[in-house]
Design a protein around this motif. Structure first.
Motif, mmCIF file in Angstrom:
data_model
loop_
_atom_site.group_PDB
_atom_site.id
_atom_site.type_symbol
_atom_site.label_atom_id
_atom_site.label_comp_id
_atom_site.label_asym_id
_atom_site.label_seq_id
_atom_site.Cartn_x
_atom_site.Cartn_y
_atom_site.Cartn_z
ATOM 1 N N LEU A 32 17.416 -40.824 23.303
ATOM 2 C CA LEU A 32 16.970 -41.880 22.392
ATOM 3 C C LEU A 32 16.228 -41.288 21.197
ATOM 4 C CD1 LEU A 32 15.667 -44.654 24.834
ATOM 5 C CD2 LEU A 32 17.446 -44.929 23.118
ATOM 6 N N ILE A 33 15.391 -40.288 21.469
ATOM 7 C CA ILE A 33 14.593 -39.669 20.403
ATOM 8 C C ILE A 33 15.487 -38.946 19.394
ATOM 9 C CG2 ILE A 33 12.830 -37.925 19.912
ATOM 10 C CD1 ILE A 33 11.676 -38.570 22.748
ATOM 11 N N PHE A 34 16.513 -38.249 19.918
ATOM 12 C CA PHE A 34 17.332 -37.408 19.050
ATOM 13 C C PHE A 34 18.640 -38.075 18.611
ATOM 14 C CE2 PHE A 34 14.661 -34.369 21.351
ATOM 15 C CZ PHE A 34 14.197 -33.586 20.297
ATOM 16 N N THR A 35 18.781 -39.363 18.883
ATOM 17 C CA THR A 35 20.024 -40.072 18.545
ATOM 18 C C THR A 35 20.463 -39.896 17.087
ATOM 19 O OG1 THR A 35 19.754 -41.725 20.293
ATOM 20 C CG2 THR A 35 21.122 -42.342 18.426
ATOM 21 N N PRO A 36 19.574 -40.056 16.088
ATOM 22 C CA PRO A 36 20.034 -39.924 14.686
ATOM 23 C C PRO A 36 20.657 -38.566 14.391
ATOM 24 C CG PRO A 36 17.851 -40.923 14.776
ATOM 25 C CD PRO A 36 18.142 -40.431 16.154
ATOM 26 N N TRP A 37 20.068 -37.507 14.918
ATOM 27 C CA TRP A 37 20.576 -36.160 14.652
ATOM 28 C C TRP A 37 21.879 -35.903 15.428
ATOM 29 C CZ3 TRP A 37 15.468 -37.388 15.350
ATOM 30 C CH2 TRP A 37 14.632 -37.190 14.240
ATOM 31 N N LEU A 38 21.942 -36.398 16.655
ATOM 32 C CA LEU A 38 23.152 -36.215 17.454
ATOM 33 C C LEU A 38 24.337 -36.952 16.851
ATOM 34 C CD1 LEU A 38 21.586 -36.587 21.036
ATOM 35 C CD2 LEU A 38 22.487 -34.492 20.006
ATOM 36 N N LEU A 39 24.111 -38.149 16.336
ATOM 37 C CA LEU A 39 25.209 -38.931 15.758
ATOM 38 C C LEU A 39 25.723 -38.324 14.451
ATOM 39 C CD1 LEU A 39 24.244 -42.660 16.443
ATOM 40 C CD2 LEU A 39 26.103 -41.342 17.446
ATOM 41 N N LYS A 40 24.876 -37.616 13.747
ATOM 42 C CA LYS A 40 25.356 -36.936 12.534
ATOM 43 C C LYS A 40 26.388 -35.864 12.879
ATOM 44 C CE LYS A 40 21.281 -37.723 9.633
ATOM 45 N NZ LYS A 40 20.118 -37.109 8.937
ATOM 46 N N ILE B 32 16.011 -40.785 38.256
ATOM 47 C CA ILE B 32 15.117 -39.853 37.545
ATOM 48 C C ILE B 32 15.886 -39.092 36.478
ATOM 49 C CG2 ILE B 32 13.799 -37.709 37.811
ATOM 50 C CD1 ILE B 32 12.825 -38.802 40.511
ATOM 51 N N ILE B 33 17.076 -38.607 36.833
ATOM 52 C CA ILE B 33 17.879 -37.843 35.880
ATOM 53 C C ILE B 33 18.300 -38.713 34.696
ATOM 54 C CG2 ILE B 33 20.082 -36.657 35.542
ATOM 55 C CD1 ILE B 33 19.872 -35.682 38.442
ATOM 56 N N ILE B 34 18.846 -39.902 34.992
ATOM 57 C CA ILE B 34 19.388 -40.728 33.917
ATOM 58 C C ILE B 34 18.287 -41.253 32.998
ATOM 59 C CG2 ILE B 34 19.373 -42.984 35.079
ATOM 60 C CD1 ILE B 34 22.256 -41.593 32.978
ATOM 61 N N LEU B 35 17.134 -41.609 33.563
ATOM 62 C CA LEU B 35 16.035 -42.113 32.736
ATOM 63 C C LEU B 35 15.455 -41.001 31.861
ATOM 64 C CD1 LEU B 35 14.192 -44.428 35.311
ATOM 65 C CD2 LEU B 35 15.410 -45.156 33.246
ATOM 66 N N ARG C 146 29.652 -43.488 22.575
ATOM 67 C CA ARG C 146 29.865 -42.082 22.880
ATOM 68 C C ARG C 146 28.691 -41.407 23.573
ATOM 69 N NH1 ARG C 146 34.394 -42.867 22.704
ATOM 70 N NH2 ARG C 146 33.875 -42.388 24.862
ATOM 71 N N LEU C 147 27.481 -41.532 23.022
ATOM 72 C CA LEU C 147 26.333 -40.837 23.623
ATOM 73 C C LEU C 147 25.974 -41.386 25.006
ATOM 74 C CD1 LEU C 147 23.746 -39.991 20.820
ATOM 75 C CD2 LEU C 147 24.872 -38.420 22.403
ATOM 76 N N PRO C 148 25.807 -42.719 25.175
ATOM 77 C CA PRO C 148 25.515 -43.235 26.522
ATOM 78 C C PRO C 148 26.591 -42.877 27.534
ATOM 79 C CG PRO C 148 25.074 -44.913 24.865
ATOM 80 C CD PRO C 148 25.756 -43.789 24.160
ATOM 81 N N ASP C 149 27.863 -42.957 27.125
ATOM 82 C CA ASP C 149 28.955 -42.578 28.025
ATOM 83 C C ASP C 149 28.882 -41.097 28.380
ATOM 84 O OD1 ASP C 149 30.017 -45.029 28.316
ATOM 85 O OD2 ASP C 149 31.931 -44.619 27.342
ATOM 86 N N LEU C 150 28.555 -40.280 27.398
ATOM 87 C CA LEU C 150 28.449 -38.842 27.631
ATOM 88 C C LEU C 150 27.383 -38.538 28.674
ATOM 89 C CD1 LEU C 150 29.254 -35.936 26.640
ATOM 90 C CD2 LEU C 150 27.328 -36.105 25.065
ATOM 91 N N VAL C 151 26.227 -39.141 28.521
ATOM 92 C CA VAL C 151 25.121 -38.918 29.452
ATOM 93 C C VAL C 151 25.492 -39.372 30.856
ATOM 94 C CG1 VAL C 151 22.783 -39.663 30.043
ATOM 95 C CG2 VAL C 151 23.323 -39.005 27.690
ATOM 96 N N PHE C 152 26.046 -40.584 30.976
ATOM 97 C CA PHE C 152 26.375 -41.132 32.291
ATOM 98 C C PHE C 152 27.468 -40.322 32.974
ATOM 99 C CE2 PHE C 152 29.200 -43.952 34.751
ATOM 100 C CZ PHE C 152 28.344 -44.233 35.814
ATOM 101 N N SER D 203 18.106 -40.025 29.165
ATOM 102 C CA SER D 203 18.270 -41.133 28.217
ATOM 103 C C SER D 203 17.095 -41.199 27.253
ATOM 104 C CB SER D 203 18.407 -42.467 28.967
ATOM 105 O OG SER D 203 19.602 -42.516 29.709
ATOM 106 N N LEU D 204 15.886 -40.984 27.765
ATOM 107 C CA LEU D 204 14.702 -41.012 26.908
ATOM 108 C C LEU D 204 14.762 -39.910 25.854
ATOM 109 C CD1 LEU D 204 11.944 -42.248 26.309
ATOM 110 C CD2 LEU D 204 10.936 -40.663 27.972
ATOM 111 N N ILE D 205 15.150 -38.719 26.269
ATOM 112 C CA ILE D 205 15.273 -37.607 25.317
ATOM 113 C C ILE D 205 16.367 -37.913 24.283
ATOM 114 C CG2 ILE D 205 15.895 -35.170 25.083
ATOM 115 C CD1 ILE D 205 14.688 -34.758 27.907
#
Length: 507
Positions: free
Chosen positions: A114-122, A104-107, A58-64, A110-112
Motif C-alpha cells: 500500500l505504501i509503495f503502490t505509486p512507485w510500483l504502478l509506474k 500475518i503474511i498477507i496483512l 495486478r498488484l493485489p493479485d500478485l501478492v495473493f 499488503s501494508l508494505i
C-alpha cells in the motif's frame, strides 16, 4: 451446529462426478462473469476506465497468488490430508495455525505494498500518467482488502476439497461474481469508477462467507496458535518456495502483458482481458474442475504407493479434459466474431473494440487445449510432493512469452501479445509432460494418444459443420441485428456439437 450445516453438503467420492459438479457451478460462474463483462463493456467501453480497472488488479493479485495461493494449492491439501489419516484434532490445529500464518503474511505484505503502490504502478503501467495513474493507484489500494478475504477463503477451500465437499467449494466463485455484479449496479452510480473496487471487495467477502459454514461443519475452528515451527507448517514453507516462484513467473507474465499493453493504444489492456475471460470459459468449466476433483485422489494414491492406479487416474482425467476442451476451442475459434458481438457488443463497446477483441480471442483459442491441461499436470506434480518442475517449466515458458510478446506487439499490437501467450502455454505443458513421463515411467500414453486423435478428428468435423452453417445462415438471414447473429451462432453451434457427438460415438 445447524447454522454450520447450512452449506455442509455431503462429499462426492468419484472424481468424474465431482468434476461435473464443479464444472456445472463453474459454468454458472462463467455465465455470471460474461454478464459482468457485458455490463462493464457496455457502461465503459474498451477505453481508459476499463484499463484502470484491470490494471488495479495486478498488484493485489500478485501478492495473493505468489504468497498465499502457491502454498494452499501445492502444499496444504496433501499435508492436511496426510494428517487427517493420523489424528483429526491435530490436523485441524494445523489448519488453524496455517490460517494464522497466512493472515500475518498477507496483512504484512499488503501494508508494505500500500505504501509503495505509486512507485510500483509506474513500473507496471509505464504508459499511464496524470489522472489515469492517480486513479489506478487509488483503486489498487482499495483492492488490497480483496486478497485478505480470499486468503481466509483459501484455507476453507483446502478443508472442503480434502473432505470432497466440492459443491460448497464451487459456490464460492459464483458468489464472487454475484458480489461484483451487485457492486457494479449499486456502487458505481454513487462512487463512479471507485465503485468497481468496492464491487471486487464485496465479491471477495462473499467468496469467503459462503464457505465458512461448510468448513466449520467439517471440524475447522479458529485458534490463536502461532507455533510456526511445527513440522507440518515448516513443510508447507518448504513446498511453498518453488511453487511461489512458479507463480511469480506466471504473475510476471501477466505483469509484462500489462506493461506492454499500457504502451499500446488506449483500450488494449481491456481488450486482452475481455478476450482472455471469454477464452478461459472452457478452462474454467472443464480443465480446472477435473484437476481440482482428481487432486485428492492422486495425492491419496501416491501416499499409498499405488502407482498403477495413479497413472490410470491421470490418464482418465487427461482424456476427459481433452474430450470437452478440444471441440470447445474449435467452436470459439470458428465463431469468435459472433461470440464477441453477442456477449460484449453493446453500448460504448463499438465495432473497433469488437474487431480487436475477436482477433485476440482467435489467438488465445489456439492455446486452450494446453491451458486446460496445465492445472492437471501441475497438480499431478504436487501430488508427488514436487513443486520444482512446474516452476522450471513455467520459467522457460515465461522467457519465450516475454521475448515473443515484445517482438510481436511491435507489428501486431495486442494480438501479438495473445499469440505469444498461446505459444508459451504450449511449451509450458509439453515440458511438464515430458518430465512427468520420464519420472513416472509411462503415462498410459497409448490410450491418451489414441483418444486425442479421435477427439481431434471429431472436432475438425465439428468445425467444418459450424463454418458451413455459419456462412449459409449469414447469407440467407444477414447479420445486422442481435437476433440474426444469435440465430446464426446458436444454429451453427447446435449442429456442430451434434456432429461432434455423432463423430466421437462413431470413432
Amino acid at each position: 451446529m445447524k447454522l454450520f450445516s447450512l452449506f455442509n453438503f455431503g462429499p462426492i467420492r468419484k472424481f468424474t462426478s465431482a468434476a461435473f459438479v464443479i464444472g456445472a457451478l463453474s459454468l454458472i460462474s462463467s455465465l455470471l462473469g460474461l454478464i459482468r463483462d457485458r455490463v462493464l463493456a457496455s457502461c465503459f467501453g474498451a477505453g481508459d476506465t476499463l484499463d484502470i480497472y484491470y490494471a488495479a488488479f495486478r498488484l493485489p493479485d500478485l501478492v495473493f497468488n505468489i504468497l498465499i495461493f502457491g502454498a494452499l494449492s501445492s502444499a496444504f491439501v496433501p499435508i492436511f490430508s496426510s494428517q487427517l489419516t493420523k489424528n483429526k484434532k491435530q490436523a485441524f490445529e494445523f489448519a488453524g495455525t496455517a490460517l494464522n500464518l497466512v493472515l500475518i503474511i498477507i496483512l504484512g505484505v499488503s501494508l508494505i505494498s500500500l505504501i509503495f503502490t505509486p512507485w510500483l504502478l509506474k513500473i507496471i503501467v509505464p504508459g499511464f500518467s496524470g489522472e489515469k495513474l492517480k486513479t489506478t493507484v487509488e483503486l489498487t489500494r482499495f483492492m488490497f482488502l480483496s486478497p485478505v478475504f480470499l486468503s481466509v477463503s483459501g484455507i476453507f477451500s483446502g478443508v472442503l476439497t480434502t473432505f470432497k465437499k466440492f459443491l460448497t467449494y464451487s459456490l464460492a466463485p459464483v458468489m464472487y461474481n454475484v458480489g461484483i455484479i451487485f457492486g457494479i449496479f449499486f456502487f458505481t452510480p454513487r462512487w463512479g469508477i471507485h465503485g468497481l473496487a468496492f464491487a471486487v471487495i464485496a465479491g471477495a467477502l462473499l467468496h469467503m462467507l459462503i464457505q465458512l459454514p461448510g468448513a466449520l461443519a467439517s471440524g475447522f475452528r479458529f485458534n490463536l496458535n502461532f507455533n510456526f515451527m511445527n513440522e507440518s507448517v515448516k513443510k508447507i514453507s518448504r513446498l511453498m518456495l518453488p511453487r511461489s516462484l512458479s507463480l511469480l513467473v506466471n504473475q510476471f507474465n501477466l505483469l509484462f502483458i500489462t506493461v506492454i499493453a499500457s504502451t499500446l493504444m488506449a483500450g488494449s489492456l481491456a481488450v486482452f482481458n475481455l478476450a482472455n475471460n471469454l477464452a478461459g470459459i472452457p478452462l474454467t468449466i472443464f480443465g480446472a474442475p477435473f484437476a481440482i476433483a482428481v487432486f485428492p485422489d492422486l495425492a491419496f494414491l501416491y501416499n499409498r504407493n499405488r502407482m498403477k492406479k495413479f497413472t490410470s487416474t491421470f490418464s482418465k482425467a487427461f482424456t476427459r479434459i481433452s474430450f470437452f476442451v478440444i471441440p470447445s476451442a474449435v467452436i470459439i475459434l470458428v465463431l469468435r466474431a459472433q461470440l464477441v458481438r453477442l456477449i460484449l457488443g453493446s453500448g460504448k463497446f463499438d465495432w473497433q473494440d469488437t474487431t480487436l477483441t475477436f482477433q485476440v480471442l482467435g489467438f488465445l483459442a489456439l492455446s486452450l487445449f494446453f491451458q486446460s491441461l496445465i492445472p492437471l499436470v501441475s497438480r499431478t506434480f504436487f501430488a508427488l510432493h514436487n513443486t520444482v518442475i512446474p516452476f522450471i517449466a513455467g520459467l522457460c515458458a515465461a522467457v519465450i512469452n516475454i521475448t515473443l510478446a515484445f517482438l510481436l506487439s511491435r507489428s501486431m499490437g495486442v494480438a501479438g501479445i495473445a499469440l505469444a501467450f498461446s505459444a508459451s502455454q504450449a511449451i509450458y505443458l509439453i515440458i511438464m509432460l515430458v518430465i512427468l513421463y520420464v519420472k513416472i515411467g509411462g503415462l498410459r500414453d497409448h490410450e491418451i494418444i489414441s483418444s486425442f486423435l479421435k477427439i481431434s478428428a471429431a472436432s475438425l468435423i465439428c468445425g467444418a459443420v459450424i463454418q458451413g452453417t455459419k456462412h449459409l445462415s449469414g447469407h440467407y438471414l444477414g447479420t445486422d441485428t442481435f437476433l440474426k447473429i444469435f440465430i446464426q451462432t446458436s444454429s451453427s453451434s447446435l449442429l456442430g456439437i451434434s456432429s461432434f457427438i455423432f463423430s466421437a460415438w462413431y470413432l
